[in-house]
Design a protein around this motif. Sequence first.
Motif, PDB file in Angstrom:
ATOM      1  N   ASN A 156       0.837  -1.202   0.000  1.00 24.27           N
ATOM      2  CA  ASN A 156       0.000   0.000   0.000  1.00 24.27           C
ATOM      3  C   ASN A 156       0.865   1.243   0.000  1.00 24.27           C
ATOM      4  OD1 ASN A 156      -2.893  -1.165   0.834  1.00 24.27           O
ATOM      5  ND2 ASN A 156      -1.342  -2.212   2.041  1.00 24.27           N
ATOM      6  N   GLU A 157       0.465   2.235  -0.774  1.00 27.43           N
ATOM      7  CA  GLU A 157       1.108   3.554  -0.759  1.00 27.43           C
ATOM      8  C   GLU A 157       0.013   4.586  -0.523  1.00 27.43           C
ATOM      9  OE1 GLU A 157       4.251   6.154  -0.760  1.00 27.43           O
ATOM     10  OE2 GLU A 157       4.494   4.018  -1.248  1.00 27.43           O
ATOM     11  N   LYS A 158       0.077   5.270   0.624  1.00 23.42           N
ATOM     12  CA  LYS A 158      -0.963   6.246   0.930  1.00 23.42           C
ATOM     13  C   LYS A 158      -0.882   7.423  -0.018  1.00 23.42           C
ATOM     14  CE  LYS A 158      -0.883   9.076   4.503  1.00 23.42           C
ATOM     15  NZ  LYS A 158      -0.924   9.590   5.886  1.00 23.42           N
ATOM     16  N   VAL A 159      -1.997   7.696  -0.678  1.00 26.05           N
ATOM     17  CA  VAL A 159      -2.075   8.863  -1.552  1.00 26.05           C
ATOM     18  C   VAL A 159      -2.321  10.101  -0.701  1.00 26.05           C
ATOM     19  CG1 VAL A 159      -3.321   9.946  -3.474  1.00 26.05           C
ATOM     20  CG2 VAL A 159      -2.925   7.463  -3.467  1.00 26.05           C
ATOM     21  N   ARG A 160      -3.287  10.013   0.195  1.00 26.27           N
ATOM     22  CA  ARG A 160      -3.560  11.108   1.124  1.00 26.27           C
ATOM     23  C   ARG A 160      -4.584  10.655   2.156  1.00 26.27           C
ATOM     24  NH1 ARG A 160      -6.305  13.100  -3.496  1.00 26.27           N
ATOM     25  NH2 ARG A 160      -8.581  13.013  -3.338  1.00 26.27           N
ATOM     26  N   SER A 161      -4.702  11.429   3.212  1.00 24.06           N
ATOM     27  CA  SER A 161      -5.772  11.254   4.188  1.00 24.06           C
ATOM     28  C   SER A 161      -6.797  12.353   3.951  1.00 24.06           C
ATOM     29  CB  SER A 161      -5.229  11.358   5.618  1.00 24.06           C
ATOM     30  OG  SER A 161      -4.368  10.286   5.903  1.00 24.06           O
ATOM     31  N   GLU A 162      -8.064  12.010   4.079  1.00 21.57           N
ATOM     32  CA  GLU A 162      -9.094  13.017   3.898  1.00 21.57           C
ATOM     33  C   GLU A 162     -10.185  12.836   4.950  1.00 21.57           C
ATOM     34  OE1 GLU A 162     -11.862  11.953   0.382  1.00 21.57           O
ATOM     35  OE2 GLU A 162      -9.820  11.474  -0.292  1.00 21.57           O
ATOM     36  N   PRO A 163     -10.859  13.928   5.322  1.00 23.74           N
ATOM     37  CA  PRO A 163     -11.890  13.852   6.363  1.00 23.74           C
ATOM     38  C   PRO A 163     -13.064  12.986   5.904  1.00 23.74           C
ATOM     39  CG  PRO A 163     -11.263  16.130   5.901  1.00 23.74           C
ATOM     40  CD  PRO A 163     -10.670  15.296   4.817  1.00 23.74           C
ATOM     41  N   LEU A 164     -13.711  12.374   6.888  1.00 31.06           N
ATOM     42  CA  LEU A 164     -14.964  11.687   6.638  1.00 31.06           C
ATOM     43  C   LEU A 164     -16.095  12.691   6.858  1.00 31.06           C
ATOM     44  CD1 LEU A 164     -15.441   8.713   5.856  1.00 31.06           C
ATOM     45  CD2 LEU A 164     -16.030   8.256   8.235  1.00 31.06           C
ATOM     46  N   PRO A 293       1.249  16.734   1.010  1.00 33.57           N
ATOM     47  CA  PRO A 293       1.416  18.104   1.539  1.00 33.57           C
ATOM     48  C   PRO A 293       2.815  18.375   2.067  1.00 33.57           C
ATOM     49  CG  PRO A 293      -0.675  17.199   2.243  1.00 33.57           C
ATOM     50  CD  PRO A 293       0.051  16.077   1.572  1.00 33.57           C
ATOM     51  N   GLU A 294       3.410  17.402   2.765  1.00 37.30           N
ATOM     52  CA  GLU A 294       4.743  17.637   3.334  1.00 37.30           C
ATOM     53  C   GLU A 294       5.787  17.786   2.243  1.00 37.30           C
ATOM     54  OE1 GLU A 294       3.820  13.142   3.804  1.00 37.30           O
ATOM     55  OE2 GLU A 294       2.764  15.076   3.934  1.00 37.30           O
ATOM     56  N   ALA A 295       5.652  17.018   1.145  1.00 46.67           N
ATOM     57  CA  ALA A 295       6.601  17.131   0.032  1.00 46.67           C
ATOM     58  C   ALA A 295       6.446  18.466  -0.671  1.00 46.67           C
ATOM     59  CB  ALA A 295       6.400  15.980  -0.951  1.00 46.67           C
ATOM     60  N   ARG A 296       5.212  18.891  -0.881  1.00 52.03           N
ATOM     61  CA  ARG A 296       4.978  20.186  -1.527  1.00 52.03           C
ATOM     62  C   ARG A 296       5.487  21.320  -0.658  1.00 52.03           C
ATOM     63  NH1 ARG A 296      -0.973  19.826  -4.433  1.00 52.03           N
ATOM     64  NH2 ARG A 296      -0.307  18.501  -6.161  1.00 52.03           N
ATOM     65  N   LYS A 297       5.364  21.158   0.657  1.00 52.14           N
ATOM     66  CA  LYS A 297       5.847  22.197   1.571  1.00 52.14           C
ATOM     67  C   LYS A 297       7.357  22.331   1.476  1.00 52.14           C
ATOM     68  CE  LYS A 297       5.703  23.592   6.432  1.00 52.14           C
ATOM     69  NZ  LYS A 297       5.224  23.227   7.789  1.00 52.14           N
ATOM     70  N   ARG A 298       8.050  21.175   1.389  1.00 50.22           N
ATOM     71  CA  ARG A 298       9.507  21.218   1.273  1.00 50.22           C
ATOM     72  C   ARG A 298       9.932  21.906  -0.020  1.00 50.22           C
ATOM     73  NH1 ARG A 298       9.165  15.914   3.466  1.00 50.22           N
ATOM     74  NH2 ARG A 298       9.298  15.012   1.366  1.00 50.22           N
ATOM     75  N   VAL A 299       9.222  21.597  -1.120  1.00 52.24           N
ATOM     76  CA  VAL A 299       9.547  22.221  -2.403  1.00 52.24           C
ATOM     77  C   VAL A 299       9.328  23.730  -2.328  1.00 52.24           C
ATOM     78  CG1 VAL A 299       8.860  22.391  -4.811  1.00 52.24           C
ATOM     79  CG2 VAL A 299       9.080  20.140  -3.741  1.00 52.24           C
ATOM     80  N   LYS A 300       8.226  24.132  -1.699  1.00 52.31           N
ATOM     81  CA  LYS A 300       7.920  25.559  -1.580  1.00 52.31           C
ATOM     82  C   LYS A 300       8.965  26.287  -0.743  1.00 52.31           C
ATOM     83  CE  LYS A 300       4.145  28.711  -0.361  1.00 52.31           C
ATOM     84  NZ  LYS A 300       2.756  28.805   0.164  1.00 52.31           N
ATOM     85  N   GLN A 301       9.389  25.653   0.366  1.00 56.18           N
ATOM     86  CA  GLN A 301      10.419  26.255   1.221  1.00 56.18           C
ATOM     87  C   GLN A 301      11.751  26.352   0.482  1.00 56.18           C
ATOM     88  OE1 GLN A 301      10.263  23.613   4.590  1.00 56.18           O
ATOM     89  NE2 GLN A 301       8.793  24.895   5.699  1.00 56.18           N
ATOM     90  N   LYS A 302      12.057  25.346  -0.312  1.00 54.87           N
ATOM     91  CA  LYS A 302      13.313  25.357  -1.070  1.00 54.87           C
ATOM     92  C   LYS A 302      13.314  26.475  -2.098  1.00 54.87           C
ATOM     93  CE  LYS A 302      16.333  22.284  -3.726  1.00 54.87           C
ATOM     94  NZ  LYS A 302      16.483  20.909  -4.287  1.00 54.87           N
ATOM     95  N   ARG A 303      12.166  26.668  -2.758  1.00 52.81           N
ATOM     96  CA  ARG A 303      12.083  27.741  -3.767  1.00 52.81           C
ATOM     97  C   ARG A 303      12.156  29.113  -3.141  1.00 52.81           C
ATOM     98  NH1 ARG A 303       7.141  25.269  -7.490  1.00 52.81           N
ATOM     99  NH2 ARG A 303       8.408  23.681  -8.589  1.00 52.81           N
TER     100      ARG A 303
END
Length: 305
Positions: A156-164, A293-303
């Motif tokens: 399994n590879e988690k794509v994301r968690s979302e609210p119920l 989200p965490e990966a996108r945050k790292r990319v944004k911080q790097k830019r």
Amino acid sequence: MDLTRLRYFVAVAEEANIGRAARRLNISQPPLTRQIHQLEAEIGATLFQRTRRGVQMTDAGQVLFEEARNLLVLAARARERTKRAGLGQSGRLDIGLFGSNILAVPELLRMFRMQYPDIEVIVHAMNKEEQLQALYDRRVTVGFNLLGLKLAGIANEKVRSEPLMVALNAADPLCAQSSVALKQIADRPMVIFASGPRPNLMDMVFGLCLDSGFQPEIAQEVDDSVTAVALVAAGFGVSLVPATVAQLTLPGVVFRGLAESPPVTVDFNCIYRRDDASPILQAFLETIRSMRPEARKRVKQKRSG
């Protein structure tokens, strides 16, 4: 026919001079002349005639020149395509999808196709049992499931968690609230959806209701969330659905978040064969990881840094 020998021939034909062709190829003149003679012997025809300024192609040489350039282009293309396939940059990705899961993957598929335009993506409509069988049979590379599966050979590879969320009939007084507590729907009949191996979403819903002090009254049990929401619109009861399903604009249905603490979330997972080491699968999994989200945050911080 040796491709190196053809490459030497094309260089001589384009330069019309053995010496210039040798310098272009970064070899000495005698080995180049020897290669041309060997090519003529292999073909059984004279390819060049000597002139005062160098060499001139014969009719046979002119024919080979046209064909040789095409062959060299095709060989280079074959090398590049093979290399790209080995790196997971071309080929075919077969995906199994079921019901409303299609609502959760458009951005993922768009990103993957944008990053790997030479990979053909084929989507197959399959319920969860069909996805698993297709994975075991190697007819698909990946499938999708709301909850992780603990099955032999499946990862399994988690794509994301979302609210119920709770889907309510538009006439329900609870629609006036911005959020709804589980205990507030204890007296409502419930439409549930679940299929495939246990535990599944139905088990999760039952557990949540029991933790809130009630056993749900099941009005209908269906295979997918789209059908469940349609039945909510028809007045059959309420349904607990992932937030992605709230994208459905179906008249007669209102979606509200659950007023639970901590928030109730459900994982949306990509499932695949554990022994699949194909580069295309690895490329797809990397695309999933890059969109968290965490990966996108790292990319944004790097830019920004």
